[in-house]
Design a protein around this motif. Structure first.
Motif, PDB file in Angstrom:
ATOM      1  N   TYR A 193     -22.690 -43.187  -1.476  1.00 57.05           N
ATOM      2  CA  TYR A 193     -22.220 -44.394  -2.161  1.00 57.05           C
ATOM      3  C   TYR A 193     -20.703 -44.533  -2.015  1.00 57.05           C
ATOM      4  O   TYR A 193     -20.145 -44.241  -0.972  1.00 57.05           O
ATOM      5  N   LEU A 249     -16.794 -33.054   1.369  1.00 60.66           N
ATOM      6  CA  LEU A 249     -16.570 -33.853   2.573  1.00 60.66           C
ATOM      7  C   LEU A 249     -16.090 -35.235   2.151  1.00 60.66           C
ATOM      8  O   LEU A 249     -16.735 -35.898   1.334  1.00 60.66           O
ATOM      9  N   GLY A 262     -18.491 -42.800  -3.460  1.00 62.30           N
ATOM     10  CA  GLY A 262     -17.832 -41.499  -3.524  1.00 62.30           C
ATOM     11  C   GLY A 262     -18.249 -40.731  -4.757  1.00 62.30           C
ATOM     12  O   GLY A 262     -19.270 -41.039  -5.367  1.00 62.30           O
ATOM     13  N   THR A 275     -21.514 -43.245   5.878  1.00 60.51           N
ATOM     14  CA  THR A 275     -22.310 -43.588   4.691  1.00 60.51           C
ATOM     15  C   THR A 275     -22.540 -42.382   3.789  1.00 60.51           C
ATOM     16  O   THR A 275     -23.040 -42.521   2.677  1.00 60.51           O
ATOM     17  N   GLY A 276     -22.176 -41.193   4.268  1.00 63.04           N
ATOM     18  CA  GLY A 276     -22.361 -40.002   3.441  1.00 63.04           C
ATOM     19  C   GLY A 276     -21.716 -38.802   4.078  1.00 63.04           C
ATOM     20  O   GLY A 276     -21.299 -38.846   5.246  1.00 63.04           O
ATOM     21  N   ILE A 315     -13.738 -35.360   8.690  1.00 60.88           N
ATOM     22  CA  ILE A 315     -13.991 -35.174  10.122  1.00 60.88           C
ATOM     23  C   ILE A 315     -13.243 -36.228  10.942  1.00 60.88           C
ATOM     24  O   ILE A 315     -13.287 -36.194  12.165  1.00 60.88           O
ATOM     25  N   GLY A 316     -12.534 -37.140  10.268  1.00 59.77           N
ATOM     26  CA  GLY A 316     -11.764 -38.129  11.010  1.00 59.77           C
ATOM     27  C   GLY A 316     -11.541 -39.381  10.189  1.00 59.77           C
ATOM     28  O   GLY A 316     -12.163 -39.566   9.140  1.00 59.77           O
TER      29      GLY A 316
HETATM   30  N1  4HQ Z   1     -17.370 -40.094   3.796  1.00 61.83           N
HETATM   31  N2  4HQ Z   1     -15.181 -37.117   6.695  1.00 61.83           N
HETATM   32  C1  4HQ Z   1     -18.701 -39.293   1.871  1.00 61.83           C
HETATM   33  C2  4HQ Z   1     -16.767 -39.934   5.034  1.00 61.83           C
HETATM   34  C3  4HQ Z   1     -16.285 -38.622   5.514  1.00 61.83           C
HETATM   35  C4  4HQ Z   1     -15.376 -38.431   6.570  1.00 61.83           C
HETATM   36  C5  4HQ Z   1     -17.549 -41.456   3.329  1.00 61.83           C
HETATM   37  C6  4HQ Z   1     -17.659 -39.015   2.878  1.00 61.83           C
HETATM   38  C7  4HQ Z   1     -18.549 -41.625   2.266  1.00 61.83           C
HETATM   39  C8  4HQ Z   1     -19.433 -40.845   0.191  1.00 61.83           C
HETATM   40  N3  4HQ Z   1     -16.589 -37.411   5.059  1.00 61.83           N
HETATM   41  N4  4HQ Z   1     -18.482 -40.596   1.264  1.00 61.83           N
HETATM   42  N5  4HQ Z   1     -14.780 -39.345   7.308  1.00 61.83           N
HETATM   43  O1  4HQ Z   1     -16.610 -40.892   5.729  1.00 61.83           O
HETATM   44  O2  4HQ Z   1     -15.916 -36.512   5.773  1.00 61.83           O
END
Ligand code: 4HQ
Length: 243
Positions: free
Chosen positions: A117, A89, A119, A141-142, A135-136
């Motif tokens: 964190y 993700l 990434g 934060t995770g 997802i967008g």
């Molecule tokens: N993340 N769609 C995980 C997201 C995200 C998103 C940010 C993923 C922080 C560590 N994941 N990291 N938008 O915002 O899937």
């Protein structure tokens, strides 16, 4: 049955959201299984370390590759599966869409990797994940909430998870338009009335009205779903903008 193996530093975030409603029932009925795996379990050393500072500086912390690789390898050995996909993700990924969720529902197993964190080490993308999914265009934060969205969206495509209403409902989204408005009792609420056609009993007239409303809702709220001539072709926004 589809199995979702979710790797996360915060398994408790998933307690509750996955137990309620349609998804909760689907799990109880054995249509979908969700297994949570605490990444800390594959942490390194006495401290069970999972993160470290980035090479080259810049601050923040990055998830180390070893715990994530070890988690996926443990899952594969412990629960062998045929058709599977490993998904990270990430905001860099392909956007989660109706069709993408449908694709995943046809697999035997999906492994969802939730980062935290700043990434994850790039080698997770290079050598572990089959694909990245977003997802967008926003930063969370995770990856836990996105993983729950994937679980929910995918479960709806598993036969038996939705009732009769579900089959028809999928049909109506499959046309690529927004849905027409719904009304239920009472016929009049604070001066606002249910459109007469819906109470006419004329099913062809109702179908026509709904089709017109769906088109109008799409035109006014989500014109990006329509082509210039008002027709619907199943393409992503990016593909459409490239024309
Ligand atoms: N993340 N769609 C995980 C997201 C995200 C998103 C940010 C993923 C922080 C560590 N994941 N990291 N938008 O915002 O899937």
């Amino acid at each position: 049955m589809l199995v979702l193996d979710i790797v996360t530093l915060f398994p408790s975030m998933f307690f509750g959201p996955l137990d309620a409603g349609v998804l909760g029932r689907a799990r109880k009925n054995g249509h979908v299984a969700i297994r949570l795996h605490d990444l800390r379990r594959w942490g390194i050393g006495r401290q069970r370390q999972v993160d470290d500072t980035p090479y080259g500086g810049g601050g923040g912390m990055v998830l180390r590759p070893e715990p994530l690789f070890a988690a996926v390898e443990w899952i594969r050995t412990t629960y062998p599966a045929g058709r599977e996909r490993v998904i990270l993700l990430s905001p860099q990924g392909r956007k989660l869409r109706h069709e993408g969720a449908r694709e995943l529902a046809a697999l035997e197993r999906v492994i969802l990797l939730c980062g935290r964190y700043e990434g994850v080490d790039e080698r997770v993308r290079e050598g572990l994940a089959d694909e990245e999914m977003s997802i967008g265009d926003l930063v969370l934060t995770g990856g836990e909430l996105p993983a729950m969205m994937v679980a929910d969206a995918v479960a709806r495509f598993i036969p038996g998870v939705l009732g009769q209403s579900g089959a028809a409902e999928k049909e109506s989204f499959a046309d690529g338009l927004l849905e027409s408005p719904y009304y239920t009792r009472p016929v009049e609420f604070r001066g606002l009335r249910v459109p007469d056609v819906l109470m006419s009993g004329d099913h062809r007239a109702i179908a026509r009205w709904r089709a017109g409303q769906a088109r109008e809702a799409t035109r006014s709220k989500r014109p990006d779903l329509l082509d210039r001539d008002g027709s619907v072709t199943r393409r992503t926004g990016a593909e459409r903008r490239e024309e």
